[in-house]
Design a protein around this motif. Structure first.
Motif, PDB file in Angstrom:
ATOM      1  N   ALA A  75       0.966  -1.140   0.072  1.00 48.20           N
ATOM      2  CA  ALA A  75      -0.189   0.207   0.079  1.00 48.20           C
ATOM      3  C   ALA A  75       0.773   1.122  -0.093  1.00 48.20           C
ATOM      4  O   ALA A  75       0.603   2.179  -0.592  1.00 48.20           O
ATOM      5  CB  ALA A  75      -1.080  -0.173   1.455  1.00 48.20           C
ATOM      6  N   GLY A  76       1.968   1.232   0.595  1.00 50.11           N
ATOM      7  CA  GLY A  76       2.943   2.441   0.749  1.00 50.11           C
ATOM      8  C   GLY A  76       3.168   2.793  -0.583  1.00 50.11           C
ATOM      9  O   GLY A  76       3.218   4.237  -0.766  1.00 50.11           O
ATOM     10  N   GLN A  77       3.862   1.937  -1.316  1.00 49.31           N
ATOM     11  CA  GLN A  77       4.405   2.450  -2.520  1.00 49.31           C
ATOM     12  C   GLN A  77       3.262   2.740  -3.719  1.00 49.31           C
ATOM     13  O   GLN A  77       3.475   3.460  -4.469  1.00 49.31           O
ATOM     14  CB  GLN A  77       5.412   1.384  -3.086  1.00 49.31           C
ATOM     15  CG  GLN A  77       4.818  -0.075  -3.613  1.00 49.31           C
ATOM     16  CD  GLN A  77       5.131  -1.082  -2.570  1.00 49.31           C
ATOM     17  OE1 GLN A  77       5.404  -0.677  -1.306  1.00 49.31           O
ATOM     18  NE2 GLN A  77       4.965  -2.185  -2.992  1.00 49.31           N
ATOM     19  N   LYS A  78       2.179   2.042  -3.438  1.00 50.57           N
ATOM     20  CA  LYS A  78       1.142   2.324  -4.388  1.00 50.57           C
ATOM     21  C   LYS A  78       0.427   4.083  -3.994  1.00 50.57           C
ATOM     22  O   LYS A  78       0.431   4.657  -5.115  1.00 50.57           O
ATOM     23  CB  LYS A  78      -0.177   1.625  -4.213  1.00 50.57           C
ATOM     24  CG  LYS A  78      -1.214   1.702  -4.925  1.00 50.57           C
ATOM     25  CD  LYS A  78      -1.007   1.642  -6.445  1.00 50.57           C
ATOM     26  CE  LYS A  78      -2.388   1.848  -7.247  1.00 50.57           C
ATOM     27  NZ  LYS A  78      -3.090   0.662  -7.427  1.00 50.57           N
ATOM     28  N   ILE A  79       0.394   4.228  -2.826  1.00 49.99           N
ATOM     29  CA  ILE A  79       0.168   5.503  -2.510  1.00 49.99           C
ATOM     30  C   ILE A  79       1.290   6.560  -2.867  1.00 49.99           C
ATOM     31  O   ILE A  79       0.756   7.769  -3.387  1.00 49.99           O
ATOM     32  CB  ILE A  79       0.030   5.720  -0.793  1.00 49.99           C
ATOM     33  CG1 ILE A  79      -1.181   5.004  -0.536  1.00 49.99           C
ATOM     34  CG2 ILE A  79      -0.375   7.270  -0.457  1.00 49.99           C
ATOM     35  CD1 ILE A  79      -1.300   4.728   1.018  1.00 49.99           C
ATOM     36  N   SER A  80       2.469   6.342  -2.618  1.00 49.02           N
ATOM     37  CA  SER A  80       3.340   7.129  -2.972  1.00 49.02           C
ATOM     38  C   SER A  80       3.487   7.394  -4.326  1.00 49.02           C
ATOM     39  O   SER A  80       3.766   8.622  -4.878  1.00 49.02           O
ATOM     40  CB  SER A  80       4.827   6.568  -2.295  1.00 49.02           C
ATOM     41  OG  SER A  80       4.596   6.721  -1.117  1.00 49.02           O
ATOM     42  N   THR A  83      -1.090   6.778  -6.396  1.00 49.76           N
ATOM     43  CA  THR A  83      -2.352   7.674  -6.136  1.00 49.76           C
ATOM     44  C   THR A  83      -1.748   9.188  -6.084  1.00 49.76           C
ATOM     45  O   THR A  83      -2.517   9.899  -6.490  1.00 49.76           O
ATOM     46  CB  THR A  83      -2.534   7.333  -4.593  1.00 49.76           C
ATOM     47  OG1 THR A  83      -2.737   5.859  -4.493  1.00 49.76           O
ATOM     48  CG2 THR A  83      -3.648   7.900  -4.139  1.00 49.76           C
ATOM     49  N   TYR A  84      -0.550   9.355  -5.587  1.00 47.35           N
ATOM     50  CA  TYR A  84       0.115  10.839  -5.457  1.00 47.35           C
ATOM     51  C   TYR A  84       1.233  11.097  -6.458  1.00 47.35           C
ATOM     52  O   TYR A  84       1.741  12.007  -6.289  1.00 47.35           O
ATOM     53  CB  TYR A  84       0.495  11.082  -4.019  1.00 47.35           C
ATOM     54  CG  TYR A  84      -0.787  11.107  -3.206  1.00 47.35           C
ATOM     55  CD1 TYR A  84      -1.331  12.655  -2.805  1.00 47.35           C
ATOM     56  CD2 TYR A  84      -1.085  10.233  -2.104  1.00 47.35           C
ATOM     57  CE1 TYR A  84      -2.412  12.508  -2.228  1.00 47.35           C
ATOM     58  CE2 TYR A  84      -2.245  10.282  -1.453  1.00 47.35           C
ATOM     59  CZ  TYR A  84      -2.908  11.562  -1.372  1.00 47.35           C
ATOM     60  OH  TYR A  84      -4.047  11.988  -0.574  1.00 47.35           O
ATOM     61  N   ALA A  85       1.238  10.078  -7.406  1.00 41.85           N
ATOM     62  CA  ALA A  85       2.323  10.509  -8.653  1.00 41.85           C
ATOM     63  C   ALA A  85       3.489  10.827  -8.212  1.00 41.85           C
ATOM     64  O   ALA A  85       4.187  11.689  -8.859  1.00 41.85           O
ATOM     65  CB  ALA A  85       1.603  11.118  -9.644  1.00 41.85           C
ATOM     66  N   ALA A 138     -11.844  -6.278  -8.879  1.00 46.41           N
ATOM     67  CA  ALA A 138     -12.576  -5.380  -8.266  1.00 46.41           C
ATOM     68  C   ALA A 138     -11.824  -4.508  -7.119  1.00 46.41           C
ATOM     69  O   ALA A 138     -11.685  -3.470  -6.980  1.00 46.41           O
ATOM     70  CB  ALA A 138     -13.717  -5.986  -7.771  1.00 46.41           C
ATOM     71  N   THR A 139     -11.178  -5.387  -6.567  1.00 43.98           N
ATOM     72  CA  THR A 139     -10.550  -4.772  -5.364  1.00 43.98           C
ATOM     73  C   THR A 139      -9.181  -3.632  -5.937  1.00 43.98           C
ATOM     74  O   THR A 139      -9.228  -2.625  -5.350  1.00 43.98           O
ATOM     75  CB  THR A 139      -9.867  -5.827  -4.585  1.00 43.98           C
ATOM     76  OG1 THR A 139     -10.975  -6.638  -3.800  1.00 43.98           O
ATOM     77  CG2 THR A 139      -9.147  -5.065  -3.228  1.00 43.98           C
ATOM     78  N   GLU A 140      -8.542  -4.374  -6.821  1.00 43.58           N
ATOM     79  CA  GLU A 140      -7.545  -3.592  -7.382  1.00 43.58           C
ATOM     80  C   GLU A 140      -7.970  -2.182  -8.077  1.00 43.58           C
ATOM     81  O   GLU A 140      -7.326  -1.270  -7.971  1.00 43.58           O
ATOM     82  CB  GLU A 140      -6.939  -4.227  -8.628  1.00 43.58           C
ATOM     83  CG  GLU A 140      -5.891  -5.396  -8.137  1.00 43.58           C
ATOM     84  CD  GLU A 140      -5.045  -6.244  -9.220  1.00 43.58           C
ATOM     85  OE1 GLU A 140      -5.715  -6.350 -10.460  1.00 43.58           O
ATOM     86  OE2 GLU A 140      -3.874  -6.627  -8.975  1.00 43.58           O
ATOM     87  N   ARG A 141      -9.418  -2.302  -8.464  1.00 42.31           N
ATOM     88  CA  ARG A 141      -9.838  -0.967  -9.294  1.00 42.31           C
ATOM     89  C   ARG A 141     -10.065  -0.088  -8.062  1.00 42.31           C
ATOM     90  O   ARG A 141     -10.003   1.235  -8.195  1.00 42.31           O
ATOM     91  CB  ARG A 141     -11.344  -1.285  -9.900  1.00 42.31           C
ATOM     92  CG  ARG A 141     -11.004  -2.195 -11.171  1.00 42.31           C
ATOM     93  CD  ARG A 141     -12.285  -2.572 -11.868  1.00 42.31           C
ATOM     94  NE  ARG A 141     -12.259  -3.035 -13.184  1.00 42.31           N
ATOM     95  CZ  ARG A 141     -13.003  -3.971 -13.589  1.00 42.31           C
ATOM     96  NH1 ARG A 141     -14.080  -4.016 -13.362  1.00 42.31           N
ATOM     97  NH2 ARG A 141     -12.733  -4.337 -14.861  1.00 42.31           N
ATOM     98  N   LEU A 142     -10.550  -0.670  -6.876  1.00 44.39           N
ATOM     99  CA  LEU A 142     -10.635   0.259  -5.681  1.00 44.39           C
ATOM    100  C   LEU A 142      -9.421   0.959  -5.390  1.00 44.39           C
ATOM    101  O   LEU A 142      -9.331   2.129  -4.987  1.00 44.39           O
ATOM    102  CB  LEU A 142     -11.167  -0.213  -4.633  1.00 44.39           C
ATOM    103  CG  LEU A 142     -12.578  -1.006  -4.775  1.00 44.39           C
ATOM    104  CD1 LEU A 142     -12.978  -1.756  -3.489  1.00 44.39           C
ATOM    105  CD2 LEU A 142     -13.644  -0.086  -4.945  1.00 44.39           C
ATOM    106  N   THR A 143      -8.309   0.255  -5.438  1.00 38.38           N
ATOM    107  CA  THR A 143      -7.077   0.876  -5.100  1.00 38.38           C
ATOM    108  C   THR A 143      -6.489   1.909  -6.195  1.00 38.38           C
ATOM    109  O   THR A 143      -5.771   2.979  -5.815  1.00 38.38           O
ATOM    110  CB  THR A 143      -5.852  -0.068  -4.993  1.00 38.38           C
ATOM    111  OG1 THR A 143      -5.493  -0.470  -6.238  1.00 38.38           O
ATOM    112  CG2 THR A 143      -6.281  -1.248  -4.106  1.00 38.38           C
TER     113      THR A 143
END
Length: 279
Positions: A75-80, A83-85, A138-143
């Protein structure tokens, strides 16, 4: 920060691609697990300018055992990085609070992805692949949603849907445990929700047991047979796993293993590693 975010590391923490989010967003209190108090939304004193931990190789000896048992599942690297490019909280402080709030929600989604991905790889779930893949997609789409949309998610409702599939997976895997199954006394205690804190389960037959959410804190599981058991959410803090056999067990995470005590004779599922403090 230049991103090398790939599909290969998305269900495992990659601290090199994260802005040290867990080291900032999460609070902790001085205890056996943490050497000092820290408020949420406050950088840990050990967090360096490059977002790396200054005592990463000595966390346990420095009094930060709690850090070794936290897992964001990617989750950390996905957000960094997604999500926040790549816009970090230091250079873009206006994003900081929202970013910190997104972390625990994204962590829950990635935990579900981790378990769904594991379920997909089990031979017992071959006939369930379409259902599992649909849930995973479906879960990946939520992320991939915007921060505001992620914060508005009804995570418990989505988890309930995913849990139906994980329970179905558990039943299939545990049904494949060859006799003898867990002895009736232990299985009865499990079914009644009793805890096993500090219990003597040395050499116990827990093969194919449903240990979901079991409290096994400081229990003696040395030489126990835990093959094909469901360990999702089981609390293994300070449990003694020396010589225990956990091969084929499902929904066990590295963080759970890190929280326990074992040795070179402990047998783990192939995707998990013997922690350094066991050696």
């Amino acid at each position: 920060m230049i991103s090398t975010f790939t599909e290969n590391n998305k269900y495992k923490a990659d601290c090199e691609q994260c802005f040290g989010l867990c080291c900032v967003a999460l609070p902790y209190a001085k205890s056996a697990d943490f050497a000092f108090d820290k408020n949420g939304d406050t950088p840990c004193l050990n967090l360096q300018a490059d977002y790396r931990c200054g005592i990463h190789t000595a966390l346990r000896s420095k009094g930060f055992r709690g850090c070794t048992v936290y897992e964001c599942f990617g989750a950390g690297q996905k957000i960094s990085q997604v999500t926040y490019a790549g816009k970090d909280w230091r250079e873009h402080p206006g994003n900081a609070k929202e970013m910190y709030d997104v972390l625990p929600v994204m962590q829950q989604l990635y935990e579900m992805l981790y378990f769904l991905n594991e379920a997909m790889g089990l031979p017992e779930t071959a006939s369930m692949h379409e259902e599992l893949q649909a849930a995973l997609t479906a879960t990946e789409r939520l992320t991939d949603l915007s921060p505001a949309s992620i914060l508005a998610l009804d995570v418990p409702a989505h988890r309930a849907v995913v849990n139906v599939l994980l329970l179905k997976t558990s039943e299939r895997v545990r049904a494949g445990a060859v006799p003898p199954l867990p002895n009736a006394k232990i299985q009865h205690k499990i079914s009644k929700g009793s805890d096993f804190i500090g219990a003597n389960l040395q050499a116990a037959n827990l093969r194919g047991a449903n240990l979901r959410g079991a409290l096994l804190i400081a229990s003696d599981l040395r030489k126990a047979d835990i093959r094909k058991a469901d360990l999702i959410g089981a609390d293994l803090r300070d449990a003694h796993l020396g010589g225990a056999d956990l091969t084929g067990s499902i929904f066990l995470t590295q963080a759970q293993v890190n929280s326990a005590n074992g040795d070179r004779t402990t047998r783990l599922p192939a995707h998990l590693s013997i922690p350094e403090h066991w050696l």
